[in-house]
Scaffold this motif. Structure first.
Motif, PDB file in Angstrom:
ATOM      1  N   VAL A  75      34.290  58.192  59.945  1.00 49.23           N
ATOM      2  CA  VAL A  75      35.504  59.126  59.894  1.00 49.23           C
ATOM      3  C   VAL A  75      36.603  58.692  60.995  1.00 49.23           C
ATOM      4  CG1 VAL A  75      36.657  61.393  59.441  1.00 49.23           C
ATOM      5  CG2 VAL A  75      34.336  60.885  58.685  1.00 49.23           C
ATOM      6  N   VAL A  76      36.182  58.758  62.017  1.00 51.10           N
ATOM      7  CA  VAL A  76      37.091  58.495  63.531  1.00 51.10           C
ATOM      8  C   VAL A  76      37.542  57.217  63.269  1.00 51.10           C
ATOM      9  CG1 VAL A  76      36.896  58.219  65.936  1.00 51.10           C
ATOM     10  CG2 VAL A  76      35.759  60.196  64.548  1.00 51.10           C
ATOM     11  N   ALA A  77      36.763  56.176  62.846  1.00 52.25           N
ATOM     12  CA  ALA A  77      37.256  54.764  62.655  1.00 52.25           C
ATOM     13  C   ALA A  77      38.297  54.634  61.730  1.00 52.25           C
ATOM     14  CB  ALA A  77      36.087  53.768  62.310  1.00 52.25           C
ATOM     15  N   GLU A  78      38.231  55.462  60.377  1.00 54.17           N
ATOM     16  CA  GLU A  78      39.425  55.349  59.423  1.00 54.17           C
ATOM     17  C   GLU A  78      40.471  56.099  60.007  1.00 54.17           C
ATOM     18  OE1 GLU A  78      40.923  54.374  55.903  1.00 54.17           O
ATOM     19  OE2 GLU A  78      38.969  54.112  56.524  1.00 54.17           O
ATOM     20  N   ALA A  79      40.301  57.113  60.730  1.00 51.82           N
ATOM     21  CA  ALA A  79      41.480  57.904  61.201  1.00 51.82           C
ATOM     22  C   ALA A  79      42.126  57.093  62.312  1.00 51.82           C
ATOM     23  CB  ALA A  79      40.954  59.419  62.080  1.00 51.82           C
ATOM     24  N   ALA A  80      41.438  56.249  63.075  1.00 55.96           N
ATOM     25  CA  ALA A  80      42.040  55.493  64.136  1.00 55.96           C
ATOM     26  C   ALA A  80      43.096  54.548  63.613  1.00 55.96           C
ATOM     27  CB  ALA A  80      40.902  54.810  64.912  1.00 55.96           C
ATOM     28  N   LYS A  81      42.705  53.996  62.416  1.00 56.87           N
ATOM     29  CA  LYS A  81      43.595  53.160  61.661  1.00 56.87           C
ATOM     30  C   LYS A  81      44.937  53.418  61.587  1.00 56.87           C
ATOM     31  CE  LYS A  81      40.170  51.347  58.744  1.00 56.87           C
ATOM     32  NZ  LYS A  81      39.837  51.109  57.232  1.00 56.87           N
ATOM     33  N   TYR A  82      45.402  54.647  61.694  1.00 54.31           N
ATOM     34  CA  TYR A  82      46.704  55.273  61.638  1.00 54.31           C
ATOM     35  C   TYR A  82      47.216  55.727  62.780  1.00 54.31           C
ATOM     36  CZ  TYR A  82      44.848  55.095  56.831  1.00 54.31           C
ATOM     37  OH  TYR A  82      44.325  54.562  55.795  1.00 54.31           O
ATOM     38  N   ARG A  83      46.622  55.426  63.959  1.00 51.63           N
ATOM     39  CA  ARG A  83      46.875  56.056  65.241  1.00 51.63           C
ATOM     40  C   ARG A  83      48.376  55.964  65.640  1.00 51.63           C
ATOM     41  NH1 ARG A  83      43.122  55.344  70.567  1.00 51.63           N
ATOM     42  NH2 ARG A  83      43.804  57.308  71.843  1.00 51.63           N
ATOM     43  N   ARG A  84      48.817  54.866  65.518  1.00 44.88           N
ATOM     44  CA  ARG A  84      50.123  54.553  66.038  1.00 44.88           C
ATOM     45  C   ARG A  84      51.202  55.244  65.085  1.00 44.88           C
ATOM     46  NH1 ARG A  84      51.977  48.460  67.124  1.00 44.88           N
ATOM     47  NH2 ARG A  84      50.038  49.075  68.854  1.00 44.88           N
ATOM     48  N   LEU A 118      41.015  60.158  70.209  1.00 45.66           N
ATOM     49  CA  LEU A 118      42.349  59.558  69.449  1.00 45.66           C
ATOM     50  C   LEU A 118      43.607  60.401  70.229  1.00 45.66           C
ATOM     51  CD1 LEU A 118      41.174  59.226  65.750  1.00 45.66           C
ATOM     52  CD2 LEU A 118      40.899  57.519  67.813  1.00 45.66           C
ATOM     53  N   GLY A 119      43.524  61.374  70.762  1.00 45.62           N
ATOM     54  CA  GLY A 119      44.627  62.228  71.273  1.00 45.62           C
ATOM     55  C   GLY A 119      45.411  62.669  70.243  1.00 45.62           C
ATOM     56  N   TYR A 120      44.714  63.147  68.897  1.00 44.82           N
ATOM     57  CA  TYR A 120      45.356  63.659  67.993  1.00 44.82           C
ATOM     58  C   TYR A 120      45.482  65.300  68.250  1.00 44.82           C
ATOM     59  CZ  TYR A 120      44.828  59.627  64.885  1.00 44.82           C
ATOM     60  OH  TYR A 120      44.964  58.408  64.424  1.00 44.82           O
ATOM     61  N   HIS A 121      46.621  65.933  67.907  1.00 49.94           N
ATOM     62  CA  HIS A 121      46.951  67.432  67.530  1.00 49.94           C
ATOM     63  C   HIS A 121      45.683  67.553  66.129  1.00 49.94           C
ATOM     64  CE1 HIS A 121      48.378  70.762  65.380  1.00 49.94           C
ATOM     65  NE2 HIS A 121      48.967  71.253  66.628  1.00 49.94           N
ATOM     66  N   THR A 122      44.934  68.834  66.453  1.00 54.47           N
ATOM     67  CA  THR A 122      43.796  69.121  65.467  1.00 54.47           C
ATOM     68  C   THR A 122      44.167  70.353  64.719  1.00 54.47           C
ATOM     69  OG1 THR A 122      42.889  70.031  67.322  1.00 54.47           O
ATOM     70  CG2 THR A 122      42.169  67.613  66.808  1.00 54.47           C
ATOM     71  N   ALA A 123      43.921  70.468  63.695  1.00 55.53           N
ATOM     72  CA  ALA A 123      44.220  71.619  62.884  1.00 55.53           C
ATOM     73  C   ALA A 123      43.035  72.004  61.850  1.00 55.53           C
ATOM     74  CB  ALA A 123      45.299  71.461  61.843  1.00 55.53           C
ATOM     75  N   LEU A 124      42.391  73.097  61.661  1.00 56.35           N
ATOM     76  CA  LEU A 124      41.397  73.744  61.007  1.00 56.35           C
ATOM     77  C   LEU A 124      41.998  74.368  59.598  1.00 56.35           C
ATOM     78  CD1 LEU A 124      38.421  74.432  60.292  1.00 56.35           C
ATOM     79  CD2 LEU A 124      38.782  76.454  61.920  1.00 56.35           C
ATOM     80  N   ASP A 125      41.842  73.967  58.575  1.00 56.13           N
ATOM     81  CA  ASP A 125      42.058  74.699  57.216  1.00 56.13           C
ATOM     82  C   ASP A 125      40.927  75.336  56.608  1.00 56.13           C
ATOM     83  OD1 ASP A 125      43.112  75.538  54.995  1.00 56.13           O
ATOM     84  OD2 ASP A 125      43.418  73.555  53.991  1.00 56.13           O
ATOM     85  N   THR A 126      40.936  76.686  56.675  1.00 54.96           N
ATOM     86  CA  THR A 126      39.904  77.549  56.499  1.00 54.96           C
ATOM     87  C   THR A 126      40.165  78.868  55.730  1.00 54.96           C
ATOM     88  OG1 THR A 126      37.995  78.684  57.488  1.00 54.96           O
ATOM     89  CG2 THR A 126      39.831  78.313  58.867  1.00 54.96           C
TER      90      THR A 126
END
Length: 263
Positions: A75-84, A118-126
């Motif tokens: 999952v992290v590898a996939e998310a990293a593709k869109y980092r920029r 990845l330095g992403y802002h993170t959100a939990l949808d719950t």
């Protein structure tokens, strides 16, 4: 070495190294803008949910067996593709579902990697129903919680979800104590959740917390009806109309009256 709930982990280190490789059951992932947190988001939809919401637009995520097992690394590898792109758009990563807290170890490790690697802002949808499964360590790596409060009236809440409301309210209070930013989500369903007294009570509760920066008033729709049919299940709200623009505006005004920003 295991990390206790109150421990601080080094940036980029595995939160649960004794469980490596951490795996979970994922329905899908996608990119979205504006609806799953600020900016453009990489959204991971986990499988499995303890609620059975009548208006669920993704009923195919309710059962764990409808997903596939993947590792955190995948999952992290996939998310990293869109980092920029994501960072340029002021976005981040959101974990949704289903219910992410049904898989707290997997979700916690994802949040840790999204934030520190990845330095992403993170959100939990719950829904908050399983909020007691969210450790303090998990919540430290969450910047924003998108919290569904589906009704204040207990009988309506049980009718909508098949569950009780109190765990969600307890989780909301805990998030307030932690000063964790929250966006409340409220689905406006004519004839079900649209009673002004019901909305006023949700608004009063949200306004009392002190950490709710936004309320999303979400008009009921039937976009998920085809998925219910594909699963061989009746869509219980087939005859329920969408709320009118005036009804949506009235609901937003009730939240605004409590000093909340309603969109």
């Amino acid at each position: 070495m295991a990390f206790a709930a109150g421990a601080v982990t080094p940036a980029g280190a595995a939160l649960y190294p004794e469980s490596r490789p951490v795996t979970g059951t994922v329905h899908s992932w996608d990119l979205s803008t504006g609806v799953d947190g600020p900016g453009s988001r990489f959204v991971t939809f986990l499988s499995g949910c303890p609620l059975q919401c009548l208006y669920c637009q993704n009923p195919d995520t309710m059962r764990m067996r409808n997903g596939r097992r993947v590792t955190v690394d995948e999952v992290v590898a996939e998310a990293a593709k869109y980092r920029r792109f994501i960072q340029a758009a002021g976005g981040g990563a959101t974990i949704s579902g289903g219910e992410p807290l049904l898989q707290p170890v997997f979700a916690g490790e994802l949040f840790h990697r999204f934030k520190h690697e990845l330095g992403y802002h993170t959100a939990l949808d719950t829904s908050g129903y399983l909020g007691d499964r969210a450790t303090d360590a998990l919540l430290r790596d969450v910047d924003l919680v998108l919290l569904d409060i589906k009704s204040w009236d207990r009988a309506t809440y049980r009718k909508v979800t098949g569950r009780e409301l109190e765990p969600t309210l307890d989780f909301a209070r805990r998030l307030a104590e932690l000063e964790k930013e929250v966006w409340v989500r409220f689905v406006l369903v004519p004839g079900l959740t649209d009673d002004p007294a019901n909305i006023e009570r949700v608004a009063a509760f949200a306004g009392s917390l002190g950490n709710v920066s936004r309320v999303d008033v979400l008009p009921f729709h039937k976009l998920g009806e085809a998925k219910w049919e594909a699963l061989g299940k009746p869509f219980a709200l087939h005859d329920t109309p969408a709320p009118t623009p005036e009804q949506v505006a009235e609901a937003k005004a009730l939240f605004a009256a409590e000093g909340l920003t309603a969109v």
